[in-house]
Design a protein around this motif. Sequence first.
Motif, PDB file in Angstrom:
ATOM      1  N   ASP A  37       0.935  -0.880   0.132  1.00  0.00           N
ATOM      2  CA  ASP A  37       0.685  -0.108  -0.042  1.00  0.00           C
ATOM      3  C   ASP A  37       0.789   1.020  -0.199  1.00  0.00           C
ATOM      4  N   GLN A  55       0.138   3.948   2.138  1.00  0.00           N
ATOM      5  CA  GLN A  55      -1.059   4.830   2.279  1.00  0.00           C
ATOM      6  C   GLN A  55      -1.758   3.864   3.708  1.00  0.00           C
ATOM      7  N   GLU A 103      -5.887   3.398   4.352  1.00  0.00           N
ATOM      8  CA  GLU A 103      -7.042   3.527   3.143  1.00  0.00           C
ATOM      9  C   GLU A 103      -7.860   4.591   2.696  1.00  0.00           C
ATOM     10  N   PHE A 117      -6.189   6.267  -0.317  1.00  0.00           N
ATOM     11  CA  PHE A 117      -5.775   5.593  -1.260  1.00  0.00           C
ATOM     12  C   PHE A 117      -7.592   5.975  -2.036  1.00  0.00           C
ATOM     13  N   TYR A 137     -11.980  -0.045  -8.093  1.00  0.00           N
ATOM     14  CA  TYR A 137     -10.343  -0.758  -7.039  1.00  0.00           C
ATOM     15  C   TYR A 137     -11.594  -1.289  -6.049  1.00  0.00           C
ATOM     16  N   TRP A 150      -4.771  -4.584  -2.388  1.00  0.00           N
ATOM     17  CA  TRP A 150      -5.062  -2.878  -3.092  1.00  0.00           C
ATOM     18  C   TRP A 150      -4.958  -3.170  -4.670  1.00  0.00           C
TER      19      TRP A 150
END
Length: 279
Positions: free
Chosen positions: A47, A50, A52, A55, A76, A94
Amino acid sequence: MFSLQELEAATNGFGPENVVGQGGDGIVYHGVLGNDTQVAVKNLVNDRGQAEKEFKVEVETIVRVRHKNLVRLLGYCAEGACRYPAFASLNFLWMLVYEYVNNGNLEQWLHGDVGPFSPLTWEISINIILGIAKGLTYLHEGLEPKVIHRDLKSSSILLDKQWNPKVSDFGLTKLIGSERSYTTTCVMGAFGYVAPEYASTGMLNDRCDVYSFGVLIMEIISGRKPVDYNWPAEEWLKKMVSSRNSEGVLDPKLPRKPATKTLKRALLVALCCVDPNAQ
């Protein structure tokens, strides 16, 4: 937002036979959704620090991007991985889901085994360069906040059957407000394409993409990779141009040479883009 279950079904359980690309930031799978839409599913390696929420904010902004020279991001997936044995080593997944572009990427056509003559004629090459420029202009000037790609390279330029380019790989993008720069402690991007001021200071702005674009122009025209240890460590293309040997930089697989004036104009643009002075 896609569920991991949907993407697992679309990619045959993320099977190795569905892998269409792999890089430092993730693995890309070809998939077919339940409504028969073909997609490219990118499983990000991590990730990148980042949260959540951040993101999702960035992805939801990029999802609204619409341009013929940009690969459309459809959505996504952000889910815990503990229930999926295939991803047991990851705490969180992710994934980015893109439209599927069906004619490979520019790197494959420039450096792969295409025979003695490349299908990329001068006219096709110039249209590819123009298409990339239009896509970048939209990211930099048509959006607020502007989008900095920061990983522009030949493998991130996808081509359709009519050789139209689509800039892909928005996994490393950064959203920046107008007239602003962003400083990062983690420089990202492919070796050979990264602007020197970004590599040395971490200062990121749209000029970093312009530098990478200049490298791409030189790569398309010459058919050579940005970094080639089989050649002397010197600014080969700049040296050829200054010695008035513009035609000497042309890809030997090019079926037909362009007019000298046209070639010089393209090379001049490339050299402006990679000028050591970012201003």
